[in-house]
Design an enzyme around this catalytic site. Structure first.
Site, PDB file in Angstrom:
ATOM      1  N   TYR A  68      -2.010  -1.376  10.386  1.00  0.00           N
ATOM      2  CA  TYR A  68      -1.952  -1.492   8.918  1.00  0.00           C
ATOM      3  C   TYR A  68      -0.612  -0.966   8.393  1.00  0.00           C
ATOM      4  O   TYR A  68       0.054  -1.620   7.581  1.00  0.00           O
ATOM      5  CB  TYR A  68      -3.114  -0.692   8.324  1.00  0.00           C
ATOM      6  CG  TYR A  68      -3.362  -0.891   6.845  1.00  0.00           C
ATOM      7  CD1 TYR A  68      -4.050  -2.009   6.375  1.00  0.00           C
ATOM      8  CD2 TYR A  68      -2.953   0.060   5.917  1.00  0.00           C
ATOM      9  CE1 TYR A  68      -4.318  -2.175   5.024  1.00  0.00           C
ATOM     10  CE2 TYR A  68      -3.213  -0.094   4.571  1.00  0.00           C
ATOM     11  CZ  TYR A  68      -3.899  -1.213   4.117  1.00  0.00           C
ATOM     12  OH  TYR A  68      -4.156  -1.364   2.769  1.00  0.00           O
TER      13      TYR A  68
ATOM     14  N   SER B 129       0.874  -1.172   0.000  1.00  0.00           N
ATOM     15  CA  SER B 129       0.000   0.000   0.000  1.00  0.00           C
ATOM     16  C   SER B 129       0.911   1.221   0.000  1.00  0.00           C
ATOM     17  O   SER B 129       2.108   1.103   0.315  1.00  0.00           O
ATOM     18  CB  SER B 129      -0.840  -0.025   1.281  1.00  0.00           C
ATOM     19  OG  SER B 129      -1.406   1.243   1.550  1.00  0.00           O
TER      20      SER B 129
HETATM   21  P1  NAD Z   1     -11.712  -6.303  -0.099  1.00  0.00           P
HETATM   22  O1  NAD Z   1     -12.300  -6.181   1.254  1.00  0.00           O
HETATM   23  O2  NAD Z   1     -12.509  -5.904  -1.280  1.00  0.00           O
HETATM   24  O3  NAD Z   1     -11.193  -7.785  -0.341  1.00  0.00           O
HETATM   25  C1  NAD Z   1     -10.420  -8.475   0.604  1.00  0.00           C
HETATM   26  C2  NAD Z   1     -10.641  -9.961   0.440  1.00  0.00           C
HETATM   27  O4  NAD Z   1      -9.769 -10.611   1.373  1.00  0.00           O
HETATM   28  C3  NAD Z   1     -12.071 -10.418   0.764  1.00  0.00           C
HETATM   29  O5  NAD Z   1     -12.556 -11.257  -0.267  1.00  0.00           O
HETATM   30  C4  NAD Z   1     -11.934 -11.170   2.091  1.00  0.00           C
HETATM   31  O6  NAD Z   1     -12.861 -12.241   2.230  1.00  0.00           O
HETATM   32  C5  NAD Z   1     -10.499 -11.680   1.964  1.00  0.00           C
HETATM   33  N1  NAD Z   1      -9.919 -11.988   3.276  1.00  0.00           N
HETATM   34  C6  NAD Z   1      -9.985 -11.247   4.417  1.00  0.00           C
HETATM   35  N2  NAD Z   1      -9.353 -11.892   5.402  1.00  0.00           N
HETATM   36  C7  NAD Z   1      -8.869 -13.051   4.886  1.00  0.00           C
HETATM   37  C8  NAD Z   1      -8.131 -14.141   5.397  1.00  0.00           C
HETATM   38  N3  NAD Z   1      -7.769 -14.175   6.692  1.00  0.00           N
HETATM   39  N4  NAD Z   1      -7.813 -15.147   4.567  1.00  0.00           N
HETATM   40  C9  NAD Z   1      -8.188 -15.137   3.278  1.00  0.00           C
HETATM   41  N5  NAD Z   1      -8.904 -14.144   2.728  1.00  0.00           N
HETATM   42  C10 NAD Z   1      -9.233 -13.117   3.523  1.00  0.00           C
HETATM   43  O7  NAD Z   1     -10.355  -5.453  -0.011  1.00  0.00           O
HETATM   44  P2  NAD Z   1      -9.386  -4.835  -1.150  1.00  0.00           P
HETATM   45  O8  NAD Z   1      -9.520  -3.360  -1.056  1.00  0.00           O
HETATM   46  O9  NAD Z   1      -9.550  -5.516  -2.453  1.00  0.00           O
HETATM   47  O10 NAD Z   1      -7.970  -5.183  -0.484  1.00  0.00           O
HETATM   48  C11 NAD Z   1      -7.123  -6.187  -0.997  1.00  0.00           C
HETATM   49  C12 NAD Z   1      -5.699  -5.864  -0.559  1.00  0.00           C
HETATM   50  O11 NAD Z   1      -5.310  -4.606  -1.099  1.00  0.00           O
HETATM   51  C13 NAD Z   1      -5.498  -5.769   0.954  1.00  0.00           C
HETATM   52  O12 NAD Z   1      -4.268  -6.359   1.318  1.00  0.00           O
HETATM   53  C14 NAD Z   1      -5.444  -4.271   1.188  1.00  0.00           C
HETATM   54  O13 NAD Z   1      -4.711  -3.922   2.333  1.00  0.00           O
HETATM   55  C15 NAD Z   1      -4.746  -3.825  -0.086  1.00  0.00           C
HETATM   56  N6  NAD Z   1      -4.924  -2.414  -0.414  1.00  0.00           N
HETATM   57  C16 NAD Z   1      -6.174  -1.909  -0.612  1.00  0.00           C
HETATM   58  C17 NAD Z   1      -6.306  -0.566  -0.919  1.00  0.00           C
HETATM   59  C18 NAD Z   1      -7.649   0.063  -1.140  1.00  0.00           C
HETATM   60  O14 NAD Z   1      -7.707   1.299  -1.163  1.00  0.00           O
HETATM   61  N7  NAD Z   1      -8.722  -0.689  -1.327  1.00  0.00           N
HETATM   62  C19 NAD Z   1      -5.170   0.238  -1.041  1.00  0.00           C
HETATM   63  C20 NAD Z   1      -3.917  -0.312  -0.830  1.00  0.00           C
HETATM   64  C21 NAD Z   1      -3.810  -1.649  -0.522  1.00  0.00           C
END
Ligand code: NAD
Length: 260
Positions: A155, A142
């Site tokens: 985080y 991130s």
């Molecule tokens: P999201 O909530 O849409 O999807 C996350 C997925 O992870 C879900 O399907 C959930 O069921 C799964 N999950 C949660 N805990 C889990 C576990 N213990 N084991 C297996 N699966 C699990 O979130 P997203 O925004 O797509 O985030 C995905 C990644 O991207 C994360 O690591 C997040 O930190 C990172 N990220 C997101 C953003 C953002 O702005 N959305 C920015 C930077 C980084």
């Protein structure tokens, strides 16, 4: 570059960024594994991909914090498709509190999902990659792998930690043809971010509109969210590029919010 018949495991691929990466990989000819805590949603994502790419997606139930579930999931993939070529360690959640109120249980949960998950999934796939002399590991970092924000102690700590793990895997994996890189997105409008908007408004005492415009996008060059397609594009490049020229790196995709 393409991913023809490459076996790609994407954790957290039932939703958001992971889902977009799995869809992009399948479009590039890969066999994709939707590994997620939420098996119903993982099955739905796999079914969607299989409608256009029959037989190219499978769902696996996996809590990335459970060594047994990670090992069983990877074993099921290897039994079905023979090996693992690409791991995208993407599963993640967000929990925000000021540090002095941050519940220890939430801190441990955050580090477990983001760091134990990255460690356990990497540990499980590396022997298969080493055996075949090639592979690509991609961690979902991130901007918070490089920068801090209030309320996000766990985080920010976990996402910074991924940068270190990434560099070690790049060094250990190099002689085996295994590369490791981190993608560092800015704010992407997924369920994870939608949930934070009211939470941050409450914690910071500002409107939800101000959370989006000032807190989330205030530092970007154009006030735009990064998209899941933007992140999937970088995930494709990291997965498909076949030389060790690109390893141990972390790439920020954030509309200029963070510049190195
Ligand atoms: P999201 O909530 O849409 O999807 C996350 C997925 O992870 C879900 O399907 C959930 O069921 C799964 N999950 C949660 N805990 C889990 C576990 N213990 N084991 C297996 N699966 C699990 O979130 P997203 O925004 O797509 O985030 C995905 C990644 O991207 C994360 O690591 C997040 O930190 C990172 N990220 C997101 C953003 C953002 O702005 N959305 C920015 C930077 C980084």
């Amino acid at each position: 570059m393409n991913l023809n018949n490459k076996v790609c495991i994407v954790t957290g691929a039932a939703s958001g960024i992971g889902q977009a990466i799995a869809e992009r990989y399948a479009a590039e000819g890969a066999k994709v594994v939707i590994a997620d805590l939420n098996l119903d949603a993982a099955n739905a994502t796999a079914a969607l991909i299989n409608t256009t790419k029959p037989g190219m997606a499978m769902a696996v139930a996996m809590d990335v914090t459970s060594e047994d579930q990670v090992n069983a999931g990877v074993a099921a993939v290897v039994a079905a498709w023979g090996t693992v070529d690409v791991l995208v360690s993407n599963a993640g959640i967000q929990i925000v509190h000021p540090l002095e109120e941050y519940p220890f249980a939430d801190w441990k949960k955050m580090l477990a999902i983001h760091l134990d998950g990255a460690f356990l999934t990497s540990k499980a796939v590396l022997p298969h990659m080493y055996k075949q002399g090639s592979g690509s590991i991609i961690f979902m970092g991130s901007v918070h792998s490089k920068e801090a924000s209030p309320l996000k102690s766990a985080y920010v700590t976990a996402k910074h930690g991924l940068i270190g793990l990434n560099k070690v895997i790049a060094k250990e994996g190099g002689k085996h043809g295994v590369r490791s890189n981190v993608i560092c997105p800015g704010f992407v409008k997924t369920p994870l971010v939608e949930k934070q908007i009211p939470e941050q408004a409450k914690a910071l005492g500002i409107s939800e509109d101000d959370v989006v415009k000032k807190v989330m996008l205030g530092g970007t060059v154009d006030g735009e969210f990064t998209t899941v397609a933007d992140v999937a594009e970088i995930a494709f490049t990291f997965a498909a590029m076949e030389t060790n020229a690109l390893t141990g790196q972390s790439l920020v995709v954030s509309h200029g919010w963070f510049m190195e």
